[in-house]
Design an enzyme around this catalytic site. Structure first.
Site, PDB file in Angstrom:
ATOM      1  N   GLY A 117       0.934  -1.037   0.033  1.00 51.41           N
ATOM      2  CA  GLY A 117      -0.084  -0.222  -0.100  1.00 51.41           C
ATOM      3  C   GLY A 117       0.904   1.125  -0.209  1.00 51.41           C
ATOM      4  O   GLY A 117       2.118   1.146  -0.051  1.00 51.41           O
ATOM      5  N   ARG A 164       0.769   5.495   4.919  1.00 55.00           N
ATOM      6  CA  ARG A 164      -0.440   5.898   5.521  1.00 55.00           C
ATOM      7  C   ARG A 164      -1.618   5.208   5.286  1.00 55.00           C
ATOM      8  O   ARG A 164      -2.554   5.574   5.565  1.00 55.00           O
ATOM      9  CB  ARG A 164      -0.577   7.279   5.954  1.00 55.00           C
ATOM     10  CG  ARG A 164       0.530   8.133   6.606  1.00 55.00           C
ATOM     11  CD  ARG A 164       1.184   7.647   7.911  1.00 55.00           C
ATOM     12  NE  ARG A 164       0.097   7.636   8.742  1.00 55.00           N
ATOM     13  CZ  ARG A 164      -0.192   7.037   9.968  1.00 55.00           C
ATOM     14  NH1 ARG A 164       0.900   6.338  10.208  1.00 55.00           N
ATOM     15  NH2 ARG A 164      -0.940   7.458  10.762  1.00 55.00           N
ATOM     16  N   HIS A 216       5.363   2.607  17.060  1.00 55.94           N
ATOM     17  CA  HIS A 216       5.214   1.204  16.514  1.00 55.94           C
ATOM     18  C   HIS A 216       5.320   0.241  17.563  1.00 55.94           C
ATOM     19  O   HIS A 216       4.639  -0.680  17.767  1.00 55.94           O
ATOM     20  CB  HIS A 216       6.225   0.846  15.100  1.00 55.94           C
ATOM     21  CG  HIS A 216       5.761   1.331  14.084  1.00 55.94           C
ATOM     22  ND1 HIS A 216       5.045   0.140  13.128  1.00 55.94           N
ATOM     23  CD2 HIS A 216       5.645   2.610  13.143  1.00 55.94           C
ATOM     24  CE1 HIS A 216       4.619   0.946  12.039  1.00 55.94           C
ATOM     25  NE2 HIS A 216       4.976   2.146  12.127  1.00 55.94           N
ATOM     26  N   ARG A 233       2.297  -2.565  19.471  1.00 54.71           N
ATOM     27  CA  ARG A 233       2.417  -3.846  19.431  1.00 54.71           C
ATOM     28  C   ARG A 233       2.351  -4.609  20.655  1.00 54.71           C
ATOM     29  O   ARG A 233       2.488  -3.757  21.963  1.00 54.71           O
ATOM     30  CB  ARG A 233       4.096  -4.277  19.066  1.00 54.71           C
ATOM     31  CG  ARG A 233       4.449  -3.797  17.829  1.00 54.71           C
ATOM     32  CD  ARG A 233       5.514  -4.482  17.291  1.00 54.71           C
ATOM     33  NE  ARG A 233       6.831  -4.218  18.030  1.00 54.71           N
ATOM     34  CZ  ARG A 233       7.664  -3.318  17.724  1.00 54.71           C
ATOM     35  NH1 ARG A 233       7.399  -2.581  16.480  1.00 54.71           N
ATOM     36  NH2 ARG A 233       8.534  -2.998  18.164  1.00 54.71           N
TER      37      ARG A 233
END
Length: 184
Positions: free
Chosen positions: A14, A17, A54, A58
């Site tokens: 992709g 964002r 990030h 997680r």
């Protein structure tokens, strides 16, 4: 939770964002033993902040493996320890490899070949996140075009190996190969 009886390779593509990492993490949460393989390096304040975000997103039970260059070794040597390895991301990996092999451009191809062989023989499921660069503008500089071409080539080669290829657009997954049953 899925077990180790059926390993799958899933490529999540992709634009920036588009929801690639979020979708990949939601997918990975269905597995018991997960390794998050980070390719980014904290070289500036912006990247340090992105890495921190990030990390916060997680699950704490996941093991983080930081490897900017030797993805083949990590997949080959560590995959048996996990039900799933989430590699985020191939986009940064290619940039790291190109920088590291600047004096020897054939080094990019060599590392990619080794990585692809590791994917073919992995003993765990793998989810790979990468930017789709084929829809963007042609970079103005030769180095940008070489980078776009290298990443586009790696995406195609990984896609050929992958059981599932998912394209993320505005947070929505579209199955290009396999089924959206890979969807969380």
């Amino acid at each position: 939770m899925q077990g180790r009886d059926r390993k799958m390779v899933t490529l999540v593509l992709g634009g920036a964002r588009s929801g690639k990492s979020r979708w990949a993490q939601e997918f990975a949460e269905r597995f018991e033993r997960v390794a998050y393989v980070a390719t980014a390096q904290a070289l500036d304040a912006e990247m340090r902040e992105k890495i921190r975000r990030h990390q916060d997103d997680r699950p704490k039970r996941w093991q983080t493996l930081e490897e900017p260059l030797e993805l083949a070794s990590v997949v080959r040597d560590r995959s048996a320890e996990f039900d799933l390895m989430l590699v985020d991301c191939l986009t940064v990996f290619v940039a790291n490899v190109m920088e590291a092999t600047e004096a020897d451009p054939s080094g990019v191809e060599t590392r990619m070949d080794k990585f692809l062989e590791a994917l073919r023989t992995t003993s765990s499921s793998i989810v790979l996140v990468s930017n789709e660069v084929g829809s963007g503008v042609v970079p103005a500089y030769e180095s940008g075009r070489r980078y776009r071409d290298a990443l586009g080539e790696l995406n195609q080669r990984v896609g050929a190996i992958a059981d599932n290829v998912v394209l993320m657009v505005a947070g929505f997954p579209l199955a290009l190969k396999g089924s959206i049953g890979a969807q969380p």
